[in-house]
Motif scaffolding. Structure first.
Motif, PDB file in Angstrom:
ATOM      1  N   GLY A  38     -13.808  -2.057 -23.362  1.00 14.21           N
ATOM      2  CA  GLY A  38     -14.186  -2.666 -22.091  1.00 14.21           C
ATOM      3  C   GLY A  38     -13.127  -3.529 -21.433  1.00 14.21           C
ATOM      4  O   GLY A  38     -12.932  -3.456 -20.220  1.00 14.21           O
ATOM      5  N   PHE A  39     -12.428  -4.359 -22.201  1.00 14.57           N
ATOM      6  CA  PHE A  39     -11.394  -5.206 -21.603  1.00 14.57           C
ATOM      7  C   PHE A  39     -10.165  -4.390 -21.241  1.00 14.57           C
ATOM      8  O   PHE A  39      -9.536  -4.620 -20.216  1.00 14.57           O
ATOM      9  CB  PHE A  39     -11.003  -6.344 -22.555  1.00 14.57           C
ATOM     10  CG  PHE A  39     -12.099  -7.342 -22.751  1.00 14.57           C
ATOM     11  CD1 PHE A  39     -12.490  -8.190 -21.733  1.00 14.57           C
ATOM     12  CD2 PHE A  39     -12.759  -7.422 -23.966  1.00 14.57           C
ATOM     13  CE1 PHE A  39     -13.511  -9.107 -21.911  1.00 14.57           C
ATOM     14  CE2 PHE A  39     -13.779  -8.337 -24.156  1.00 14.57           C
ATOM     15  CZ  PHE A  39     -14.157  -9.181 -23.122  1.00 14.57           C
ATOM     16  N   GLY A  43     -10.859  -2.481 -14.674  1.00 23.38           N
ATOM     17  CA  GLY A  43      -9.961  -2.458 -13.530  1.00 23.38           C
ATOM     18  C   GLY A  43      -9.211  -1.156 -13.337  1.00 23.38           C
ATOM     19  O   GLY A  43      -8.532  -0.976 -12.323  1.00 23.38           O
ATOM     20  N   LEU A  44      -9.300  -0.242 -14.284  1.00 26.21           N
ATOM     21  CA  LEU A  44      -8.653   1.052 -14.091  1.00 26.21           C
ATOM     22  C   LEU A  44      -9.436   1.858 -13.057  1.00 26.21           C
ATOM     23  O   LEU A  44     -10.648   1.709 -12.927  1.00 26.21           O
ATOM     24  CB  LEU A  44      -8.575   1.827 -15.411  1.00 26.21           C
ATOM     25  CG  LEU A  44      -7.691   1.210 -16.496  1.00 26.21           C
ATOM     26  CD1 LEU A  44      -7.747   2.065 -17.764  1.00 26.21           C
ATOM     27  CD2 LEU A  44      -6.262   1.031 -16.031  1.00 26.21           C
ATOM     28  N   ILE A  50     -13.553   6.943 -17.996  1.00 28.74           N
ATOM     29  CA  ILE A  50     -12.809   6.698 -19.239  1.00 28.74           C
ATOM     30  C   ILE A  50     -13.747   6.186 -20.321  1.00 28.74           C
ATOM     31  O   ILE A  50     -13.728   6.669 -21.460  1.00 28.74           O
ATOM     32  CB  ILE A  50     -11.658   5.700 -18.996  1.00 28.74           C
ATOM     33  CG1 ILE A  50     -10.600   6.315 -18.073  1.00 28.74           C
ATOM     34  CG2 ILE A  50     -11.039   5.249 -20.312  1.00 28.74           C
ATOM     35  CD1 ILE A  50      -9.608   5.318 -17.505  1.00 28.74           C
ATOM     36  N   GLN A  51     -14.591   5.224 -19.965  1.00 30.93           N
ATOM     37  CA  GLN A  51     -15.509   4.666 -20.952  1.00 30.93           C
ATOM     38  C   GLN A  51     -16.510   5.700 -21.456  1.00 30.93           C
ATOM     39  O   GLN A  51     -16.864   5.707 -22.630  1.00 30.93           O
ATOM     40  CB  GLN A  51     -16.211   3.431 -20.389  1.00 30.93           C
ATOM     41  CG  GLN A  51     -15.268   2.252 -20.291  1.00 30.93           C
ATOM     42  CD  GLN A  51     -15.948   0.985 -19.812  1.00 30.93           C
ATOM     43  OE1 GLN A  51     -17.084   0.994 -19.349  1.00 30.93           O
ATOM     44  NE2 GLN A  51     -15.236  -0.122 -19.919  1.00 30.93           N
TER      45      GLN A  51
END
Length: 132
Positions: A38-39, A43-44, A50-51
């Motif tokens: 998550g960190f 912001g990507l 992606i997650q």
């Protein structure tokens, strides 16, 4: 602390401490089966995509929790049968947690990090943080 371990001092800004805590937290959570980073992905441009892809790694990373997509090992590695992985979870958790606890106390936050960091017998001694 083990008798022959050397101690070191690192000087960091609060911003650097937070960055280190966030990166270590991502690693700890990844090994525990929360694979989203998550960190790291925050912001990507394609963060959600992606997650979602990283979540697909859950059953490969948390083999004891396969077919339980939102389950994860505990902060003390509870439920993890892989000794290497369990030990990494145990050692990583207090690293980031103590940094966030220090910041929460210093800034007067009433958050989950305001309370003491949980301990278990297998953890290394906690890091020591002092403000200069």
């Amino acid at each position: 602390m083990k008798h022959n371990e050397e101690l070191y001092t690192i000087t960091l800004t609060k911003k650097q401490m937070r960055l280190i805590a966030n990166c270590v937290e991502d690693c700890s959570r990844f090994l525990a089966g929360q694979c989203e980073l998550g960190f790291t992905t925050c912001g990507l441009d394609k963060q959600q995509e992606i997650q979602e892809k990283l979540r697909e790694l859950h059953d490969l990373v948390a083999t004891d929790l396969a077919n339980q997509p939102y389950a994860s090992y505990g902060w003390s590695g509870g439920g993890c049968s892989n000794d290497y992985q369990r030990n990494k979870i145990i050692q990583l958790y207090p690293l980031y947690r103590e940094i966030l606890h220090f910041i929460a106390k210093e800034e007067g936050h009433n958050s989950v990090y305001a309370g003491s960091t949980p301990t278990c017998d297998e953890q290394d001694p906690f890091i020591k943080i002092n403000k200069l």
